[in-house]
Design a protein around this motif. Structure first.
Motif, PDB file in Angstrom:
ATOM      1  N   VAL A  23       0.855  -1.193   0.000  1.00 36.89           N
ATOM      2  CA  VAL A  23       0.000   0.000   0.000  1.00 36.89           C
ATOM      3  C   VAL A  23       0.889   1.241   0.000  1.00 36.89           C
ATOM      4  O   VAL A  23       1.954   1.241   0.644  1.00 36.89           O
ATOM      5  CB  VAL A  23      -0.958   0.033   1.218  1.00 36.89           C
ATOM      6  N   PRO A  24       0.503   2.303  -0.704  1.00 36.75           N
ATOM      7  CA  PRO A  24       1.346   3.509  -0.793  1.00 36.75           C
ATOM      8  C   PRO A  24       1.146   4.452   0.389  1.00 36.75           C
ATOM      9  O   PRO A  24       0.893   5.643   0.219  1.00 36.75           O
ATOM     10  CB  PRO A  24       0.870   4.138  -2.110  1.00 36.75           C
ATOM     11  N   ILE A  25       1.253   3.894   1.589  1.00 34.61           N
ATOM     12  CA  ILE A  25       1.044   4.676   2.809  1.00 34.61           C
ATOM     13  C   ILE A  25       2.262   4.538   3.704  1.00 34.61           C
ATOM     14  O   ILE A  25       2.681   3.430   4.045  1.00 34.61           O
ATOM     15  CB  ILE A  25      -0.229   4.222   3.553  1.00 34.61           C
ATOM     16  N   LEU A  26       2.838   5.673   4.071  1.00 28.52           N
ATOM     17  CA  LEU A  26       4.029   5.720   4.905  1.00 28.52           C
ATOM     18  C   LEU A  26       3.688   6.318   6.255  1.00 28.52           C
ATOM     19  O   LEU A  26       2.903   7.274   6.334  1.00 28.52           O
ATOM     20  CB  LEU A  26       5.114   6.582   4.251  1.00 28.52           C
ATOM     21  N   ASN A  44       3.476  -4.354   8.631  1.00 27.47           N
ATOM     22  CA  ASN A  44       2.772  -5.618   8.431  1.00 27.47           C
ATOM     23  C   ASN A  44       1.490  -5.437   7.623  1.00 27.47           C
ATOM     24  O   ASN A  44       0.979  -6.395   7.031  1.00 27.47           O
ATOM     25  CB  ASN A  44       2.460  -6.282   9.780  1.00 27.47           C
ATOM     26  N   ALA A  45       0.982  -4.205   7.575  1.00 22.07           N
ATOM     27  CA  ALA A  45      -0.185  -3.912   6.738  1.00 22.07           C
ATOM     28  C   ALA A  45       0.215  -3.606   5.305  1.00 22.07           C
ATOM     29  O   ALA A  45      -0.650  -3.389   4.455  1.00 22.07           O
ATOM     30  CB  ALA A  45      -0.957  -2.736   7.326  1.00 22.07           C
ATOM     31  N   GLY A  46       1.516  -3.577   5.032  1.00 22.98           N
ATOM     32  CA  GLY A  46       1.982  -3.323   3.678  1.00 22.98           C
ATOM     33  C   GLY A  46       2.522  -1.950   3.432  1.00 22.98           C
ATOM     34  O   GLY A  46       2.963  -1.637   2.320  1.00 22.98           O
ATOM     35  N   GLY A  47       2.534  -1.091   4.471  1.00 26.30           N
ATOM     36  CA  GLY A  47       3.076   0.255   4.331  1.00 26.30           C
ATOM     37  C   GLY A  47       4.527   0.329   4.772  1.00 26.30           C
ATOM     38  O   GLY A  47       5.177  -0.698   4.997  1.00 26.30           O
ATOM     39  N   LEU A  48       5.038   1.550   4.919  1.00 29.31           N
ATOM     40  CA  LEU A  48       6.426   1.761   5.326  1.00 29.31           C
ATOM     41  C   LEU A  48       6.451   2.341   6.739  1.00 29.31           C
ATOM     42  O   LEU A  48       5.838   3.374   6.996  1.00 29.31           O
ATOM     43  CB  LEU A  48       7.129   2.727   4.363  1.00 29.31           C
TER      44      LEU A  48
END
Length: 360
Positions: A23-26, A44-48
């Motif tokens: 996901v594109p969320i940092l 773990n949710a796919g972000g940074l």
């Protein structure tokens, strides 16, 4: 689907692929408000994930990294402030500030402002040893020698900027992406020149497309983004990803003091203000009683950073122990009321799901 939506998805997909994200969320690297638990959940949710390492010594940086890597395979950024020149001290100003602060907390000793700066070179070495996916900067650009060493290790550099000119400077210095920080953002403003932090305040909806048009590298949007609408709008305006700070501070993994988290939930956009009263550097916080009093006519001007931060430390420590929001350093962006008290991983996933639905 309009062509702009196709383009937005293409940008985010390319960015996520480049940084191994889903996901594109940092997470924003907030000094003092980035416990390992929050980065673990976001990663773990796919972000940074992120660590604001401003006040951390090398051993503390290594400990944070070890804790995160023990619980996630996801990536993270580690952020440092580019040091300001040594502050110009003024005994008269500091005496006035100490007297003012004495009305809000414990008496402040005359030597309280004699604070030694963090060892920036040692912190930089610790970042290279940690080997994160990304090293980020705020308040300026890294020296060319450090950028070269960073790149030789395969570490990318994100530079926070508050103006188009700063974005161009960061790109020329070798940044792999710039983080366009709108004036809505909570915490310290990332202006390269401290004296211009308030004079060059630009809202994200004006700053973001201007930066996107000016540079050839990816642009990450931050400031006032706390729900799917904000994520979608930023991507439509040209961002490749978004960075969220205040919007994640009410999650249990943020471990924020309840009184601060509650103040965020009740903060309307106009109930925050930008002030130097806490640290000597301009930052946006909840408009607490102390922050308002420090900005009122007749209040002494703040000492420069980091002297002011040291002078306010006794008051802030006492406020923290007492749970007194009116004297706390309660950083908060202008969209704080949109922040949700939910698990961070669920929130990150839902923000992206909501944004995708709007973009479709």
């Amino acid at each position: 689907m309009p062509i702009s939506h196709h383009t937005a998805f293409a940008r985010t997909e390319a960015f996520c692929q480049a940084y191994d994200l889903r996901v594109p969320i940092l997470l924003a690297p907030m000094a003092g408000a980035c416990p390992a638990s929050l980065s673990i959940a976001v990663a773990n949710a796919g972000g940074l994930g992120a660590c604001g390492a401003l006040l951390l010594k090398p051993a503390a940086i290594a400990k944070w990294v070890s804790e995160v890597r023990a619980a996630t395979n996801g990536g993270f950024q580690i952020n440092l402030w580019i040091p300001d020149p040594p502050p110009t001290r003024d005994e008269t100003v500091e005496a006035a500030v100490r007297g003012f602060l004495g009305r809000w907390g414990p008496a402040v000793e005359a030597a309280a402002g004699d604070v030694a700066p963090m060892d920036f070179a040692a912190q930089c070495e610790a970042l290279l040893q940690a080997g994160p996916a990304v090293i980020s900067s705020i308040m300026g650009v890294y020296p060319a020698e450090f950028v070269s060493r960073m790149k030789s290790r395969g570490i990318r550099w994100f530079a926070a900027v508050t103006t188009v000119q700063e974005a161009l400077e960061a790109e020329a210095a070798g940044a792999d992406a710039v983080v366009a920080q709108g004036m809505e953002a909570g915490g310290h403003r990332g202006a390269f020149e401290a004296a211009r932090a308030e004079a060059s305040m630009v809202g994200l909806f004006s700053l973001l497309p201007a930066v996107v048009d000016a540079v050839q590298i990816p642009v990450i949007a931050t400031g006032g983004i706390a729900d799917g609408r904000g994520v979608a709008a930023a991507l439509i305006l040209g961002a490749s990803a978004v960075q969220i700070g205040t919007g994640l501070l009410r999650t249990p993994e943020a471990k924020l003091q309840p009184v601060w988290a509650d103040a965020i939930s009740r903060s309307r956009p106009e109930a925050t203000l930008v002030s130097r009263a806490f640290s000597g550097r301009a930052g946006r916080s909840v408009a607490t009683a102390y922050a308002r009093a420090a900005a009122a006519p007749g209040a002494p001007p703040p000492a420069p950073y980091p002297v002011q931060r040291a002078l306010t430390q006794p008051m802030r420590d006492a406020a923290s122990r007492a749970g007194d929001i009116d004297r706390m350093q309660a950083w908060c962006g202008q969209s704080g009321a949109l922040a949700q008290a939910r698990p961070a991983a669920d929130l990150v996933r839902d923000l992206w799901q909501d944004a995708r639905a709007m973009l479709r």
